[in-house]
Design a protein around this motif. Structure first.
Motif, PDB file in Angstrom:
ATOM      1  N   HIS A   3       0.839  -1.202   0.000  1.00 26.03           N
ATOM      2  CA  HIS A   3       0.000   0.000   0.000  1.00 26.03           C
ATOM      3  C   HIS A   3       0.875   1.253   0.000  1.00 26.03           C
ATOM      4  O   HIS A   3       0.638   2.188  -0.756  1.00 26.03           O
ATOM      5  CB  HIS A   3      -0.935   0.002   1.207  1.00 26.03           C
ATOM      6  N   ASP A   4       1.893   1.278   0.842  1.00 25.54           N
ATOM      7  CA  ASP A   4       2.787   2.432   0.910  1.00 25.54           C
ATOM      8  C   ASP A   4       3.521   2.644  -0.408  1.00 25.54           C
ATOM      9  O   ASP A   4       3.654   3.772  -0.887  1.00 25.54           O
ATOM     10  CB  ASP A   4       3.799   2.264   2.038  1.00 25.54           C
ATOM     11  N   MET A   5       3.993   1.563  -1.008  1.00 27.88           N
ATOM     12  CA  MET A   5       4.714   1.681  -2.278  1.00 27.88           C
ATOM     13  C   MET A   5       3.790   2.168  -3.396  1.00 27.88           C
ATOM     14  O   MET A   5       4.193   2.951  -4.253  1.00 27.88           O
ATOM     15  CB  MET A   5       5.341   0.344  -2.680  1.00 27.88           C
ATOM     16  N   ILE A   6       2.539   1.743  -3.364  1.00 31.24           N
ATOM     17  CA  ILE A   6       1.566   2.206  -4.353  1.00 31.24           C
ATOM     18  C   ILE A   6       1.309   3.696  -4.180  1.00 31.24           C
ATOM     19  O   ILE A   6       1.211   4.440  -5.160  1.00 31.24           O
ATOM     20  CB  ILE A   6       0.271   1.376  -4.279  1.00 31.24           C
ATOM     21  N   GLU A   7       1.227   4.155  -2.939  1.00 34.81           N
ATOM     22  CA  GLU A   7       1.059   5.590  -2.687  1.00 34.81           C
ATOM     23  C   GLU A   7       2.239   6.379  -3.243  1.00 34.81           C
ATOM     24  O   GLU A   7       2.069   7.427  -3.863  1.00 34.81           O
ATOM     25  CB  GLU A   7       0.902   5.861  -1.188  1.00 34.81           C
ATOM     26  N   ILE A   8       3.436   5.878  -3.032  1.00 37.50           N
ATOM     27  CA  ILE A   8       4.634   6.544  -3.539  1.00 37.50           C
ATOM     28  C   ILE A   8       4.630   6.545  -5.068  1.00 37.50           C
ATOM     29  O   ILE A   8       4.894   7.568  -5.697  1.00 37.50           O
ATOM     30  CB  ILE A   8       5.898   5.873  -2.971  1.00 37.50           C
ATOM     31  N   GLU A   9       4.324   5.407  -5.667  1.00 36.85           N
ATOM     32  CA  GLU A   9       4.249   5.307  -7.132  1.00 36.85           C
ATOM     33  C   GLU A   9       3.212   6.274  -7.698  1.00 36.85           C
ATOM     34  O   GLU A   9       3.427   6.886  -8.736  1.00 36.85           O
ATOM     35  CB  GLU A   9       3.900   3.877  -7.558  1.00 36.85           C
ATOM     36  N   SER A  10       2.079   6.413  -7.009  1.00 33.67           N
ATOM     37  CA  SER A  10       1.019   7.295  -7.509  1.00 33.67           C
ATOM     38  C   SER A  10       1.439   8.764  -7.476  1.00 33.67           C
ATOM     39  O   SER A  10       0.846   9.593  -8.163  1.00 33.67           O
ATOM     40  CB  SER A  10      -0.275   7.090  -6.725  1.00 33.67           C
ATOM     41  N   MET A  11       2.494   9.085  -6.714  1.00 31.45           N
ATOM     42  CA  MET A  11       3.040  10.443  -6.697  1.00 31.45           C
ATOM     43  C   MET A  11       4.107  10.628  -7.778  1.00 31.45           C
ATOM     44  O   MET A  11       4.739  11.673  -7.859  1.00 31.45           O
ATOM     45  CB  MET A  11       3.624  10.758  -5.320  1.00 31.45           C
ATOM     46  N   GLY A  12       4.317   9.594  -8.588  1.00 29.66           N
ATOM     47  CA  GLY A  12       5.292   9.684  -9.664  1.00 29.66           C
ATOM     48  C   GLY A  12       6.712   9.331  -9.265  1.00 29.66           C
ATOM     49  O   GLY A  12       7.648   9.577 -10.010  1.00 29.66           O
ATOM     50  N   VAL A  13       6.865   8.734  -8.096  1.00 30.78           N
ATOM     51  CA  VAL A  13       8.191   8.343  -7.619  1.00 30.78           C
ATOM     52  C   VAL A  13       8.304   6.824  -7.710  1.00 30.78           C
ATOM     53  O   VAL A  13       7.484   6.112  -7.129  1.00 30.78           O
ATOM     54  CB  VAL A  13       8.403   8.801  -6.150  1.00 30.78           C
ATOM     55  N   LEU A  39       2.519  -3.700  -9.920  1.00 29.58           N
ATOM     56  CA  LEU A  39       3.576  -3.265  -9.021  1.00 29.58           C
ATOM     57  C   LEU A  39       4.710  -4.292  -9.019  1.00 29.58           C
ATOM     58  O   LEU A  39       4.493  -5.478  -8.800  1.00 29.58           O
ATOM     59  CB  LEU A  39       3.050  -3.092  -7.592  1.00 29.58           C
ATOM     60  N   GLU A  40       5.911  -3.824  -9.303  1.00 31.38           N
ATOM     61  CA  GLU A  40       7.093  -4.689  -9.277  1.00 31.38           C
ATOM     62  C   GLU A  40       7.603  -4.777  -7.846  1.00 31.38           C
ATOM     63  O   GLU A  40       7.610  -3.780  -7.122  1.00 31.38           O
ATOM     64  CB  GLU A  40       8.182  -4.098 -10.165  1.00 31.38           C
ATOM     65  N   PHE A  41       8.033  -5.953  -7.437  1.00 32.61           N
ATOM     66  CA  PHE A  41       8.653  -6.099  -6.126  1.00 32.61           C
ATOM     67  C   PHE A  41       9.794  -7.094  -6.232  1.00 32.61           C
ATOM     68  O   PHE A  41       9.884  -7.855  -7.188  1.00 32.61           O
ATOM     69  CB  PHE A  41       7.643  -6.506  -5.049  1.00 32.61           C
ATOM     70  N   VAL A  42      10.682  -7.039  -5.253  1.00 27.49           N
ATOM     71  CA  VAL A  42      11.845  -7.912  -5.215  1.00 27.49           C
ATOM     72  C   VAL A  42      11.696  -8.838  -4.014  1.00 27.49           C
ATOM     73  O   VAL A  42      11.288  -8.409  -2.938  1.00 27.49           O
ATOM     74  CB  VAL A  42      13.142  -7.074  -5.108  1.00 27.49           C
ATOM     75  N   ILE A  43      12.036 -10.091  -4.223  1.00 28.91           N
ATOM     76  CA  ILE A  43      11.893 -11.089  -3.159  1.00 28.91           C
ATOM     77  C   ILE A  43      13.265 -11.417  -2.569  1.00 28.91           C
ATOM     78  O   ILE A  43      14.222 -11.644  -3.299  1.00 28.91           O
ATOM     79  CB  ILE A  43      11.241 -12.365  -3.708  1.00 28.91           C
ATOM     80  N   VAL A  44      13.325 -11.410  -1.246  1.00 27.46           N
ATOM     81  CA  VAL A  44      14.508 -11.840  -0.511  1.00 27.46           C
ATOM     82  C   VAL A  44      14.121 -13.045   0.342  1.00 27.46           C
ATOM     83  O   VAL A  44      12.944 -13.240   0.645  1.00 27.46           O
ATOM     84  CB  VAL A  44      15.080 -10.699   0.366  1.00 27.46           C
ATOM     85  N   PRO A  45      15.089 -13.864   0.715  1.00 24.06           N
ATOM     86  CA  PRO A  45      14.735 -15.106   1.412  1.00 24.06           C
ATOM     87  C   PRO A  45      14.253 -14.957   2.846  1.00 24.06           C
ATOM     88  O   PRO A  45      13.423 -15.733   3.298  1.00 24.06           O
ATOM     89  CB  PRO A  45      16.025 -15.935   1.364  1.00 24.06           C
ATOM     90  N   ARG A  46      14.745 -13.955   3.577  1.00 26.61           N
ATOM     91  CA  ARG A  46      14.448 -13.884   5.006  1.00 26.61           C
ATOM     92  C   ARG A  46      13.720 -12.600   5.378  1.00 26.61           C
ATOM     93  O   ARG A  46      13.856 -11.580   4.720  1.00 26.61           O
ATOM     94  CB  ARG A  46      15.744 -13.983   5.807  1.00 26.61           C
TER      95      ARG A  46
END
Length: 68
Positions: A3-13, A39-46
């Motif tokens: 949700h936070d990342m979508i808010e940031i993306e919607s501001m053009g960042v 929305l693109e995201f990166v997966i880490v193991p832990r």
């Protein structure tokens, strides 16, 4: 997190959430629910919550190229 990342993306960042592997399904569902299924995201193991700074770096370094 998504949700936070979508808010940031919607501001053009550009924003890329870092998701631990066991929460990938949640990230996909959240990005769809909040209206940004692409929305693109990166997966880490832990999960970072209980990692030392050194362990956090080891967890993130393999994902760095995907983040960039």
């Amino acid at each position: 997190m998504c949700h936070d990342m979508i808010e940031i993306e919607s501001m053009g960042v550009p924003a890329v959430p870092i998701i631990s592997g066991r929460f990938e399904g949640d990230a996909i569902a959240s990005s769809r629910a909040y209206g940004m299924p692409e929305l693109e995201f990166v997966i880490v193991p832990r999960i970072y919550r209980n990692l030392s700074p050194e362990e956090s770096l080891k967890n993130t370094e393999p994902a760095f190229d995907d983040l960039v």
